[in-house]
Design an enzyme around this catalytic site. Structure first.
Site, PDB file in Angstrom:
ATOM      1  N   HIS A  35       0.742  -1.061  -0.016  1.00 25.66           N
ATOM      2  CA  HIS A  35       0.088   0.005   0.095  1.00 25.66           C
ATOM      3  C   HIS A  35       0.890   1.180  -0.126  1.00 25.66           C
ATOM      4  CE1 HIS A  35      -3.005   2.608   2.348  1.00 25.66           C
ATOM      5  NE2 HIS A  35      -3.483   2.256   1.323  1.00 25.66           N
ATOM      6  N   HIS A  77      -0.785  10.376  -2.573  1.00 22.95           N
ATOM      7  CA  HIS A  77      -1.864   9.928  -1.882  1.00 22.95           C
ATOM      8  C   HIS A  77      -3.141  10.828  -2.194  1.00 22.95           C
ATOM      9  CE1 HIS A  77      -4.839   8.596   0.879  1.00 22.95           C
ATOM     10  NE2 HIS A  77      -4.609   9.914   1.770  1.00 22.95           N
TER      11      HIS A  77
END
Length: 349
Positions: A35, A77
């Site tokens: 991730h 992000h």
């Protein structure tokens, strides 16, 4: 500790048996999806984080993709940059600060689509969660914002070095907003990038994910890679205001997702009830023909259910092995994790 894990898993199995559910079946070859890279140990979305994740044995690395003013896919992000770069301290960019309404939420800061790639190259990455991961702050200021092309190049270099296949799992961030606000078609840019890299076929080790529906339907018509509909615990897709994620994970909703996607990426809180009892979502999705990828397994106590926390510190390391065991017991096909090394080790046990 192993005894505690065993008792907890047995408890879940007994509860399932009481309520008439089938016994848990262990997942085979659960994918380890890094991730944002090994973001538990390096600032997220940096080449250093991706490379460490690969070295730790991750099957896939996950770049979140936003777009620069000159139409280059880069990994952050969010398109807002101040949480993950030093842009807020750069006097030369002070006048770029602005406010935008993104997916119904007012956001203030500096946005990737307002910077050229050359300008972004002058910024340096920083740890997004310094309170939880203070050790990662020692890497602040070392790394640039990588492009998607550079991540592909890294993956290919590591494949040549290791002799194994390493997958890419990009997420398109706010594609409808970017198209409407800045005229940037990130779906088209990603399709072009995948084609140029020879990664647009059904056999490519690629999953493309998005919280929105329309971009995935477009991708389904344009490329043959595996597609993943992301779902959360609340709200719904930004491009479909009438839809709710709660309805999308019903059996009928999952059947509709299966028309255009190959998997669902689900918030782990959707997989369990308050007492840790499986919700049935995993089996419902798999019956619809969808793989189930759970997000996000992090090692810190702050992100684990109470039964798996160890000690009282929010940033203390909890029972990752216990969480992996529970996910395996539900037959989960893949797990997003900030700590691929720990998850790979847990799977080996």
């Amino acid at each position: 500790m192993p005894g505690e894990i065993t008792r907890f898993v047995l408890k879940i199995s007994l509860i399932l048996a009481v309520f008439g559910a089938s016994a848990p079946v262990l997942a085979e070859d659960m994918l380890v999806i890094a991730h944002r890279g090994a973001s538990g140990e390096r600032p997220e979305h940096t080449l250093a984080a991706y490379e460490l994740a690969i070295d730790q044995g991750a099957d896939y690395v996950e770049p979140d993709l936003v777009v620069t003013k000159d139409l280059v896919l880069v990994a952050r992000h969010e398109n807002e940059l101040s949480d993950t770069t030093d842009v807020g301290s750069r006097e030369e960019f002070a006048d770029r600060r602005r406010s935008k309404t993104i997916d119904g939420r007012l956001v203030s800061g500096w946005f990737a689509e307002d910077f050229t790639l050359a300008e972004l190259r002058t910024l340096r990455a920083k740890e997004r969660l310094p309170g939880i991961r203070p050790a990662n702050t020692r890497y602040d200021g070392l790394y640039q914002v990588p492009t998607f092309a550079e991540i592909v190049q890294l993956v290919r270099a590591k494949e040549a070095e290791t002799g194994r296949t390493i997958g890419l799992y990009p997420e398109l961030k706010h594609p409808t907003f970017l198209l409407q606000d800045a005229g940037i078609d990130s779906v088209d840019l990603l399709v072009t990038a995948l084609r140029e890299a020879g990664l647009d076929g059904a056999d490519a080790a690629v999953f493309v994910q998005c919280f929105e529906v329309g971009p995935l339907r477009r991708l389904d018509r344009l490329v043959d890679v595996k597609l993943v509909q992301l779902v959360n615990t609340n709200d719904g897709p930004a491009d479909e205001p009438a839809m709710r994620y709660g309805d999308m994970v019903s059996p009928s909703g999952l059947a509709e997702i299966a028309d255009y996607a190959d998997a669902v990426g689900v918030n782990m809180n959707l997989l369990f009830g308050p007492e840790g009892i499986p919700s049935g979502l995993a089996s419902d999705a798999q019956e619809a023909g969808l793989a189930v990828h759970a997000w996000t397994l992090r090692k810190e106590n702050a992100y684990l259910p109470p039964v798996l926390r160890r000690g009282t510190a929010e940033n203390g390391t909890g029972d990752v092995l216990g969480m992996v065991t529970i996910l395996e017991a539900q037959g989960i096909d893949g797990v997003f994790t900030d700590d691929p090394g720990l998850v790979v080790s847990a799977l080996a046990q």
